[in-house]
Write a protein that holds these residues in place. Structure first.
Motif, PDB file in Angstrom:
ATOM      1  N   ALA A   1       4.530  19.263  10.279  1.00  0.00           N
ATOM      2  CA  ALA A   1       5.255  18.102   9.755  1.00  0.00           C
ATOM      3  C   ALA A   1       4.446  16.815   9.941  1.00  0.00           C
ATOM      4  CB  ALA A   1       6.603  17.984  10.440  1.00  0.00           C
ATOM      5  N   GLU A   2       3.137  16.947  10.095  1.00  0.00           N
ATOM      6  CA  GLU A   2       2.271  15.800  10.357  1.00  0.00           C
ATOM      7  C   GLU A   2       2.190  14.815   9.193  1.00  0.00           C
ATOM      8  OE1 GLU A   2       0.343  14.785  12.937  1.00  0.00           O
ATOM      9  OE2 GLU A   2       0.934  16.389  14.300  1.00  0.00           O
ATOM     10  N   PHE A   3       2.503  15.269   7.972  1.00  0.00           N
ATOM     11  CA  PHE A   3       2.190  14.456   6.799  1.00  0.00           C
ATOM     12  C   PHE A   3       3.418  13.990   6.016  1.00  0.00           C
ATOM     13  CE2 PHE A   3      -1.114  17.533   7.778  1.00  0.00           C
ATOM     14  CZ  PHE A   3      -2.209  16.691   7.979  1.00  0.00           C
ATOM     15  N   HIS A   4       4.609  14.316   6.511  1.00  0.00           N
ATOM     16  CA  HIS A   4       5.789  14.096   5.669  1.00  0.00           C
ATOM     17  C   HIS A   4       6.183  12.627   5.518  1.00  0.00           C
ATOM     18  CE1 HIS A   4       7.874  13.887   9.567  1.00  0.00           C
ATOM     19  NE2 HIS A   4       8.888  13.335   8.916  1.00  0.00           N
ATOM     20  N   THR A   5       5.642  11.747   6.360  1.00  0.00           N
ATOM     21  CA  THR A   5       5.951  10.324   6.215  1.00  0.00           C
ATOM     22  C   THR A   5       4.810   9.534   5.587  1.00  0.00           C
ATOM     23  OG1 THR A   5       5.150   9.795   8.444  1.00  0.00           O
ATOM     24  CG2 THR A   5       7.491  10.371   8.212  1.00  0.00           C
ATOM     25  N   THR A   6       3.739  10.193   5.246  1.00  0.00           N
ATOM     26  CA  THR A   6       2.589   9.480   4.680  1.00  0.00           C
ATOM     27  C   THR A   6       2.159  10.009   3.317  1.00  0.00           C
ATOM     28  OG1 THR A   6       1.156  10.916   6.019  1.00  0.00           O
ATOM     29  CG2 THR A   6       1.613   8.710   6.878  1.00  0.00           C
TER      30      THR A   6
ATOM     31  N   LYS B   1       0.851  -1.167   0.000  1.00  0.00           N
ATOM     32  CA  LYS B   1       0.000   0.000   0.000  1.00  0.00           C
ATOM     33  C   LYS B   1       0.889   1.219   0.000  1.00  0.00           C
ATOM     34  CE  LYS B   1      -3.832  -2.251   0.155  1.00  0.00           C
ATOM     35  NZ  LYS B   1      -4.687  -2.313  -1.032  1.00  0.00           N
ATOM     36  N   PHE B   2       0.499   2.240  -0.743  1.00  0.00           N
ATOM     37  CA  PHE B   2       1.387   3.387  -0.908  1.00  0.00           C
ATOM     38  C   PHE B   2       1.689   4.068   0.414  1.00  0.00           C
ATOM     39  CE2 PHE B   2       3.660   6.515  -3.016  1.00  0.00           C
ATOM     40  CZ  PHE B   2       3.466   7.673  -2.308  1.00  0.00           C
ATOM     41  N   SER B   3       2.953   4.286   0.663  1.00  0.00           N
ATOM     42  CA  SER B   3       3.399   5.005   1.856  1.00  0.00           C
ATOM     43  C   SER B   3       4.620   5.815   1.496  1.00  0.00           C
ATOM     44  CB  SER B   3       3.760   4.035   2.978  1.00  0.00           C
ATOM     45  OG  SER B   3       4.452   4.703   3.998  1.00  0.00           O
TER      46      SER B   3
ATOM     47  N   TYR C   1      -2.573   6.970   0.630  1.00  0.00           N
ATOM     48  CA  TYR C   1      -2.686   8.330   1.139  1.00  0.00           C
ATOM     49  C   TYR C   1      -2.695   9.299  -0.042  1.00  0.00           C
ATOM     50  CZ  TYR C   1      -1.854   6.825   5.934  1.00  0.00           C
ATOM     51  OH  TYR C   1      -1.978   6.246   7.166  1.00  0.00           O
ATOM     52  N   PRO C   2      -3.509  10.326   0.001  1.00  0.00           N
ATOM     53  CA  PRO C   2      -3.535  11.286  -1.105  1.00  0.00           C
ATOM     54  C   PRO C   2      -2.269  12.129  -1.142  1.00  0.00           C
ATOM     55  CG  PRO C   2      -4.860  12.101   0.713  1.00  0.00           C
ATOM     56  CD  PRO C   2      -4.460  10.695   1.079  1.00  0.00           C
ATOM     57  N   MET C   3      -1.899  12.546  -2.310  1.00  0.00           N
ATOM     58  CA  MET C   3      -0.848  13.534  -2.448  1.00  0.00           C
ATOM     59  C   MET C   3      -1.378  14.869  -1.935  1.00  0.00           C
ATOM     60  SD  MET C   3       0.768  12.547  -6.181  1.00  0.00           S
ATOM     61  CE  MET C   3      -0.725  12.824  -7.129  1.00  0.00           C
ATOM     62  N   ILE C   4      -0.494  15.717  -1.450  1.00  0.00           N
ATOM     63  CA  ILE C   4      -0.891  17.046  -0.979  1.00  0.00           C
ATOM     64  C   ILE C   4      -0.192  18.096  -1.829  1.00  0.00           C
ATOM     65  CG2 ILE C   4      -0.776  18.707   0.914  1.00  0.00           C
ATOM     66  CD1 ILE C   4      -1.014  16.370   2.862  1.00  0.00           C
ATOM     67  N   TYR C   5      -1.003  18.945  -2.466  1.00  0.00           N
ATOM     68  CA  TYR C   5      -0.488  20.041  -3.288  1.00  0.00           C
ATOM     69  C   TYR C   5      -0.616  21.342  -2.515  1.00  0.00           C
ATOM     70  CZ  TYR C   5      -0.682  23.724  -6.895  1.00  0.00           C
ATOM     71  OH  TYR C   5      -0.493  24.877  -7.624  1.00  0.00           O
ATOM     72  N   SER C   6       0.470  22.104  -2.454  1.00  0.00           N
ATOM     73  CA  SER C   6       0.414  23.421  -1.832  1.00  0.00           C
ATOM     74  C   SER C   6       1.677  24.195  -2.192  1.00  0.00           C
ATOM     75  CB  SER C   6       0.276  23.290  -0.308  1.00  0.00           C
ATOM     76  OG  SER C   6      -0.175  24.516   0.248  1.00  0.00           O
ATOM     77  N   THR C   7       1.803  25.372  -1.605  1.00  0.00           N
ATOM     78  CA  THR C   7       3.027  26.158  -1.709  1.00  0.00           C
ATOM     79  C   THR C   7       3.680  26.212  -0.340  1.00  0.00           C
ATOM     80  OG1 THR C   7       2.044  28.295  -1.133  1.00  0.00           O
ATOM     81  CG2 THR C   7       1.922  27.621  -3.460  1.00  0.00           C
ATOM     82  N   ALA C   8       4.970  26.469  -0.303  1.00  0.00           N
ATOM     83  CA  ALA C   8       5.668  26.589   0.975  1.00  0.00           C
ATOM     84  C   ALA C   8       5.084  27.748   1.788  1.00  0.00           C
ATOM     85  CB  ALA C   8       7.163  26.787   0.739  1.00  0.00           C
ATOM     86  N   ASP C   9       4.763  28.836   1.118  1.00  0.00           N
ATOM     87  CA  ASP C   9       4.217  30.003   1.804  1.00  0.00           C
ATOM     88  C   ASP C   9       2.878  29.676   2.461  1.00  0.00           C
ATOM     89  OD1 ASP C   9       3.948  33.035   2.253  1.00  0.00           O
ATOM     90  OD2 ASP C   9       2.167  32.605   1.061  1.00  0.00           O
TER      91      ASP C   9
ATOM     92  N   PRO D   1       2.653  12.111  -0.195  1.00  0.00           N
ATOM     93  CA  PRO D   1       3.611  12.724  -1.120  1.00  0.00           C
ATOM     94  C   PRO D   1       3.308  14.214  -1.312  1.00  0.00           C
ATOM     95  CG  PRO D   1       2.730  10.684  -2.025  1.00  0.00           C
ATOM     96  CD  PRO D   1       1.899  11.018  -0.834  1.00  0.00           C
ATOM     97  N   LEU D   2       4.353  15.008  -1.389  1.00  0.00           N
ATOM     98  CA  LEU D   2       4.204  16.452  -1.564  1.00  0.00           C
ATOM     99  C   LEU D   2       4.257  16.833  -3.038  1.00  0.00           C
ATOM    100  CD1 LEU D   2       4.162  19.397  -0.456  1.00  0.00           C
ATOM    101  CD2 LEU D   2       6.678  19.270  -0.402  1.00  0.00           C
ATOM    102  N   VAL D   3       3.247  17.579  -3.469  1.00  0.00           N
ATOM    103  CA  VAL D   3       3.264  18.222  -4.785  1.00  0.00           C
ATOM    104  C   VAL D   3       3.447  19.711  -4.511  1.00  0.00           C
ATOM    105  CG1 VAL D   3       2.028  18.614  -6.941  1.00  0.00           C
ATOM    106  CG2 VAL D   3       1.741  16.441  -5.706  1.00  0.00           C
ATOM    107  N   LEU D   4       4.620  20.218  -4.799  1.00  0.00           N
ATOM    108  CA  LEU D   4       4.998  21.576  -4.407  1.00  0.00           C
ATOM    109  C   LEU D   4       4.897  22.527  -5.584  1.00  0.00           C
ATOM    110  CD1 LEU D   4       6.160  23.394  -2.135  1.00  0.00           C
ATOM    111  CD2 LEU D   4       8.438  22.797  -3.008  1.00  0.00           C
ATOM    112  N   ALA D   5       4.136  23.589  -5.406  1.00  0.00           N
ATOM    113  CA  ALA D   5       4.009  24.613  -6.444  1.00  0.00           C
ATOM    114  C   ALA D   5       5.029  25.718  -6.188  1.00  0.00           C
ATOM    115  CB  ALA D   5       2.605  25.198  -6.451  1.00  0.00           C
ATOM    116  N   ARG D   6       5.923  25.901  -7.144  1.00  0.00           N
ATOM    117  CA  ARG D   6       6.856  27.036  -7.105  1.00  0.00           C
ATOM    118  C   ARG D   6       7.365  27.254  -8.521  1.00  0.00           C
ATOM    119  NH1 ARG D   6      12.383  28.573  -6.680  1.00  0.00           N
ATOM    120  NH2 ARG D   6      12.620  30.475  -5.410  1.00  0.00           N
ATOM    121  N   TYR D   7       7.027  28.409  -9.079  1.00  0.00           N
ATOM    122  CA  TYR D   7       7.418  28.693 -10.445  1.00  0.00           C
ATOM    123  C   TYR D   7       8.794  29.331 -10.451  1.00  0.00           C
ATOM    124  CZ  TYR D   7       2.384  28.062 -10.844  1.00  0.00           C
ATOM    125  OH  TYR D   7       1.106  27.566 -10.750  1.00  0.00           O
TER     126      TYR D   7
END
Length: 232
Positions: free
Chosen positions: A174-179, A2-4, A156-164, A181-187
């Motif tokens: 930091a609740e989600f960093h082991t479960t 299972k994805f982790s 677990y779903p991927m989480i998309y956001s920006t650092a800001d 995947p991060l989709v990070l928006a930064r142009y």
């Protein structure tokens, strides 16, 4: 499996330790919604794209009008594909929105071609900072969405956001960093600061335009690694 992200992190870090001077392998992809009603998926594939993330739902009132058309087209072109949900944390619970997403295209199956669903959580289009939620309440909302999705799919779903946004609205949780995947928006020319304790971004949205529609996304790994996420 299972994805982790725990296993994915270990896998990536193991690769880095084994060959620190090797150039990083990446895979081109993109994300789309009804703002891109007509997409030439076959041309995108021919140009090197191998995955696409497609808007499925928003809040609990909006089903993207082009989701089914896009999903069918992406599948026919041979792209790895998945859906995403634009969150409205102030309108209903995370569990309620995860259920809505799952009911309207956001599901996942271990077929090697379907990405885990993506939670798009970012700036409020209506303007209220952080949707009026405290750091603790926002983290709880994301956890509610994530746990509901995981209970239904095994992924677990991927989480998309920006650092800001993540810093401002979750207190850089930091609740989600082991479960998740991060989709990070930064142009820009690099992903920049990685928030929330994640050791790396799984996908980097590096530009707000892509030749074949939508935004440009870069998977941080090889095609085989991308397929492993889709396989679970």
């Amino acid at each position: 499996m299972k994805f982790s992200t725990t296993s994915l992190v270990a896998f990536y870090l193991g690769l880095a330790a084994a060959s620190p001077i090797e150039p990083r392998t990446t895979v081109q992809g993109f994300d789309i919604s009804s703002y891109q009603p007509n997409v030439d998926f076959k041309a995108a594939y021919a140009a090197g794209a191998r995955f696409v993330i497609i808007k499925a739902t928003e809040g609990t009132t909006t089903i993207d009008s082009t989701f089914s058309k896009h999903y069918t087209g992406a599948t026919a072109a041979g792209l790895i594909r998945g859906g995403y949900h634009f969150a409205h944390p102030s309108s209903s619970s995370g569990a309620t929105q995860a259920e809505y997403f799952l009911a309207h295209g956001g599901g996942w199956s271990s077929d090697g071609r379907t990405l885990p669903g993506m939670l798009d959580i970012e700036y409020n289009p209506s303007g209220a900072t952080c949707y009026g939620l405290s750091h603790a309440s926002m983290v709880a909302w994301v956890k509610d969405f994530s746990n509901t999705y995981h209970a239904k799919t095994g992924a677990y779903p991927m989480i998309y956001s920006t650092a800001d946004w993540w810093n401002q609205c979750t207190g850089n949780s930091a609740e989600f960093h082991t479960t998740n995947p991060l989709v990070l928006a930064r142009y820009g020319s690099s992903p920049g600061t990685i928030p929330g304790g994640w050791p790396f971004e799984t996908i980097w949205q590096n530009a707000d335009s892509y030749k074949y529609g939508g935004d440009s996304d870069i998977f941080n790994g090889s095609l085989d690694q991308l397929k492993k996420i889709a396989k679970g």
